[in-house]
Design an enzyme around this catalytic site. Structure first.
Site, PDB file in Angstrom:
ATOM      1  N   GLY A 276      20.792  33.715  71.382  1.00  0.00           N
ATOM      2  CA  GLY A 276      20.981  34.113  72.780  1.00  0.00           C
ATOM      3  C   GLY A 276      19.767  34.834  73.347  1.00  0.00           C
ATOM      4  O   GLY A 276      18.736  34.987  72.677  1.00  0.00           O
TER       5      GLY A 276
ATOM      6  N   GLY B 110      34.245  44.983  91.903  1.00  0.00           N
ATOM      7  CA  GLY B 110      33.969  45.535  90.575  1.00  0.00           C
ATOM      8  C   GLY B 110      32.591  46.167  90.448  1.00  0.00           C
ATOM      9  O   GLY B 110      32.303  46.848  89.469  1.00  0.00           O
TER      10      GLY B 110
ATOM     11  N   LYS C  81      33.865  45.807  75.212  1.00  0.00           N
ATOM     12  CA  LYS C  81      32.767  46.610  74.647  1.00  0.00           C
ATOM     13  C   LYS C  81      33.271  48.006  74.303  1.00  0.00           C
ATOM     14  O   LYS C  81      32.947  48.561  73.247  1.00  0.00           O
ATOM     15  CB  LYS C  81      31.601  46.716  75.642  1.00  0.00           C
ATOM     16  CG  LYS C  81      30.884  45.421  75.880  1.00  0.00           C
ATOM     17  CD  LYS C  81      30.090  45.000  74.652  1.00  0.00           C
ATOM     18  CE  LYS C  81      29.477  43.636  74.793  1.00  0.00           C
ATOM     19  NZ  LYS C  81      28.980  43.072  73.557  1.00  0.00           N
TER      20      LYS C  81
ATOM     21  N   ASN D 128      27.214  30.432  67.254  1.00  0.00           N
ATOM     22  CA  ASN D 128      27.998  29.202  67.456  1.00  0.00           C
ATOM     23  C   ASN D 128      27.449  28.358  68.609  1.00  0.00           C
ATOM     24  O   ASN D 128      28.026  27.333  68.959  1.00  0.00           O
ATOM     25  CB  ASN D 128      29.487  29.517  67.664  1.00  0.00           C
ATOM     26  CG  ASN D 128      29.745  30.283  68.953  1.00  0.00           C
ATOM     27  OD1 ASN D 128      28.837  30.509  69.749  1.00  0.00           O
ATOM     28  ND2 ASN D 128      30.998  30.661  69.164  1.00  0.00           N
TER      29      ASN D 128
ATOM     30  N   TYR E 135      35.568  42.060  80.022  1.00  0.00           N
ATOM     31  CA  TYR E 135      34.314  42.084  79.252  1.00  0.00           C
ATOM     32  C   TYR E 135      33.944  43.535  78.936  1.00  0.00           C
ATOM     33  O   TYR E 135      33.694  43.889  77.780  1.00  0.00           O
ATOM     34  CB  TYR E 135      33.184  41.409  80.051  1.00  0.00           C
ATOM     35  CG  TYR E 135      31.816  41.784  79.525  1.00  0.00           C
ATOM     36  CD1 TYR E 135      31.349  41.247  78.329  1.00  0.00           C
ATOM     37  CD2 TYR E 135      31.003  42.702  80.203  1.00  0.00           C
ATOM     38  CE1 TYR E 135      30.110  41.621  77.819  1.00  0.00           C
ATOM     39  CE2 TYR E 135      29.770  43.077  79.704  1.00  0.00           C
ATOM     40  CZ  TYR E 135      29.326  42.530  78.512  1.00  0.00           C
ATOM     41  OH  TYR E 135      28.107  42.908  78.007  1.00  0.00           O
TER      42      TYR E 135
ATOM     43  N   SER F 133      27.186  48.264  76.148  1.00  0.00           N
ATOM     44  CA  SER F 133      26.717  48.111  77.528  1.00  0.00           C
ATOM     45  C   SER F 133      26.976  49.382  78.317  1.00  0.00           C
ATOM     46  O   SER F 133      27.949  50.106  78.060  1.00  0.00           O
ATOM     47  CB  SER F 133      27.484  46.948  78.155  1.00  0.00           C
ATOM     48  OG  SER F 133      27.330  46.949  79.547  1.00  0.00           O
TER      49      SER F 133
ATOM     50  N   LYS G 115      29.881  37.166  77.634  1.00  0.00           N
ATOM     51  CA  LYS G 115      29.399  38.240  78.508  1.00  0.00           C
ATOM     52  C   LYS G 115      29.550  37.981  80.008  1.00  0.00           C
ATOM     53  O   LYS G 115      29.000  38.732  80.805  1.00  0.00           O
ATOM     54  CB  LYS G 115      27.945  38.534  78.181  1.00  0.00           C
ATOM     55  CG  LYS G 115      27.024  37.369  78.464  1.00  0.00           C
ATOM     56  CD  LYS G 115      25.566  37.798  78.601  1.00  0.00           C
ATOM     57  CE  LYS G 115      24.705  36.647  79.031  1.00  0.00           C
ATOM     58  NZ  LYS G 115      23.311  36.974  79.223  1.00  0.00           N
TER      59      LYS G 115
ATOM     60  N   TYR H  10      23.126  49.041  76.408  1.00  0.00           N
ATOM     61  CA  TYR H  10      22.056  48.457  77.214  1.00  0.00           C
ATOM     62  C   TYR H  10      22.342  48.700  78.688  1.00  0.00           C
ATOM     63  O   TYR H  10      23.474  48.537  79.139  1.00  0.00           O
ATOM     64  CB  TYR H  10      21.980  46.931  77.057  1.00  0.00           C
ATOM     65  CG  TYR H  10      21.925  46.372  75.659  1.00  0.00           C
ATOM     66  CD1 TYR H  10      21.500  47.115  74.563  1.00  0.00           C
ATOM     67  CD2 TYR H  10      22.297  45.046  75.450  1.00  0.00           C
ATOM     68  CE1 TYR H  10      21.439  46.546  73.302  1.00  0.00           C
ATOM     69  CE2 TYR H  10      22.239  44.467  74.200  1.00  0.00           C
ATOM     70  CZ  TYR H  10      21.819  45.226  73.127  1.00  0.00           C
ATOM     71  OH  TYR H  10      21.768  44.655  71.887  1.00  0.00           O
ATOM     72  N   PHE H  11      21.280  48.953  79.435  1.00  0.00           N
ATOM     73  CA  PHE H  11      21.414  48.938  80.891  1.00  0.00           C
ATOM     74  C   PHE H  11      21.154  47.488  81.352  1.00  0.00           C
ATOM     75  O   PHE H  11      21.830  46.608  80.863  1.00  0.00           O
ATOM     76  CB  PHE H  11      20.564  50.063  81.509  1.00  0.00           C
ATOM     77  CG  PHE H  11      21.351  51.371  81.387  1.00  0.00           C
ATOM     78  CD1 PHE H  11      21.586  51.938  80.135  1.00  0.00           C
ATOM     79  CD2 PHE H  11      21.955  51.951  82.475  1.00  0.00           C
ATOM     80  CE1 PHE H  11      22.392  53.072  79.988  1.00  0.00           C
ATOM     81  CE2 PHE H  11      22.761  53.084  82.347  1.00  0.00           C
ATOM     82  CZ  PHE H  11      22.976  53.642  81.107  1.00  0.00           C
TER      83      PHE H  11
END
Ligand code: NAD
Ligand code: UD1
Length: 357
Positions: free
Chosen positions: A25, A312, A169, A47, A165, A139, A99, A193-194
């Site tokens: 990824g 959101g 996390k 995968n 999602y 995240s 994600k 992570y930002f």
């Protein structure tokens, strides 16, 4: 060996290896380069549900080395056992996960099954084999809508998260904390992570989302190459310096390097709890700041229109990155111009991403 997808190079690999799940990824593939630079050996398990093996091939070209690759799923316990049996596994860096925020709202069970159950499964097999070093991709989304800025690691998490999602996390973070309570010989790093953007300097690798991008930077780069007509800026009435949302964008190569530092930290230190660190620059930029920076870097005008807020979204979030600096000796080195230049270098050389010429 039952699984035909396991490359034969995996069998009885002599040196001790890191398993990099999700290593094909966006962030995982960039991290492989930094791991190699630091002298670590690794094996990739992916995968390919949201990536292409071409990314691995590009990394192989850059590092001039064959990468052991297993096409497989973190939810497949038998496969995991085979990998652990046949290799000396030292630790796991766990990027694998779904994600897409919007999709997670439509398909919560798919997200919990893949991200939460998948991680649990992986941890179970690690425990079986006594492998207890784990670096996890979390995240900034776990902070929900923070009331103070910049965000520090001790602030409340789990409240006000707007999608499955993000909650997956948060749940995984809680699982990891409980796991440590049950057995403090685990060495766990939770990396929050930002907003990762940009690409490797070669222009051979970068972010290659399926379909229409959800995130800002790949959307901008696809407008720039003419794949998309214009950027829709979600909300122009936030309480920020220009009314558009503010985020802490971090260059993916800086982020990649932080994984090496985190791994070295858990290798070399006794931990009283899981290590939790923010990975950001500490600097917030608005959507329009990013558009201007990209135009400067690329020389391409980005047409945009301001539309309604995206459900959101929050107005503003940026990190206090001091803990990562103090503990890991890590800080982001690359600024907004380098982020935009490298993203453009990748997209302009690979307008169709990894799908090729
Ligand atoms: P990505 O989709 O490019 O990479 C994730 C990889 O995991 C993909 O290659 C995918 O094929 C693989 N994968 C998914 N489910 C799997 C499974 N069950 N078994 C094996 N492989 C599987 O995403 P990315 O941007 O590189 O993100 C890496 C990690 O960092 C993810 O966990 C993501 O949630 C997290 N993260 C990303 C961001 C971001 O903005 N990109 C921000 C915060 C956290
Ligand atoms: C989102 C997720 C976060 C996830 C991250 C990486 C939410 C609430 N958060 O972060 O959980 O970890 O993606 O996948 O969804 N924007 C536009 N137009 C666009 C795209 C984005 O104006 O076409 C704006 C957004 O409103 C935001 C900023 O750009 O202000 C960054 O958006 P994005 O790249 O999607 O990241 P986040 O929303 O911060």
């Amino acid at each position: 060996m039952k699984n035909n997808n396991i490359s034969s190079s995996l069998i009885s690999h002599p040196s001790s290896l890191i398993i990099v799940t999700g290593g094909a990824g966006y962030i995982g593939s960039h991290t492989l380069i930094e791991l190699d630079k630091a002298g670590f050996d690794f094996l990739v398990l992916d995968n390919l549900s949201n990536s292409s093996q071409e990314a691995i091939k590009r990394v192989e070209k850059i590092i001039n080395k064959k990468i052991p690759f297993v096409k497989g799923d973190i939810r497949d316990k038998e496969l995991l056992r085979e990998i652990f049996k046949e290799n000396r596994i030292d630790s796991v860096i766990h990027f694998a996960g779904l994600k897409a925020v919007g999709e997670s709202v439509q398909k919560p069970l798919v997200y919990y099954e893949n991200n939460v159950c998948g991680t649990n499964n992986l941890l179970e097999v690690m425990k079986e084999f006594g492998v207890k070093k784990f670096v996890f991709s979390s995240s900034a989304t776990v902070y929900g809508e923070p009331d103070k800025m910049p965000v520090t690691e001790d602030m409340q998490t789990g409240v006000g998260i707007t999608n499955s999602y993000g909650r997956s996390k948060y749940m995984i973070e809680e699982i990891l904390k409980d796991l440590f309570i049950s057995d403090n010989s685990w060495k766990i790093a939770i990396l929050r992570y930002f907003n990762p953007v940009g690409a490797h300097e070669s222009g051979m690798m970068g972010e290659d989302p399926e379909g229409i991008p959800n995130n800002l930077m790949p959307f901008i780069t696809q407008v720039a190459v003419g794949k998309l007509p214009k950027l829709r800026v979600f909300g122009g009435d936030y309480p920020t310096h220009d009314g558009t949302g503010v985020r802490d964008y971090i260059h993916v190569m800086d982020l990649a390097n932080a994984h090496v530092k985190a791994l070295e930290y858990i290798n070399n230190n006794d931990l009283n709890e899981p290590l939790i660190v923010n990975l950001g620059t500490g600097q917030g930029y608005s959507v329009l700041d990013m558009v201007k920076a990209f135009e400067r870097a690329s020389g391409v005008k980005i047409p945009y229109e301001i539309v309604d807020r995206r459900p959101g979204d929050i107005a503003k979030i940026y990190a206090n990155p001091n803990k990562a600096k103090e503990l890991l000796g890590w800080e982001a080195k690359r600024g907004i111009d380098e982020m935009c230049e490298s993203a453009w270098n990748w997209q302009s050389r690979n307008p169709r991403g990894y799908k090729g010429e």
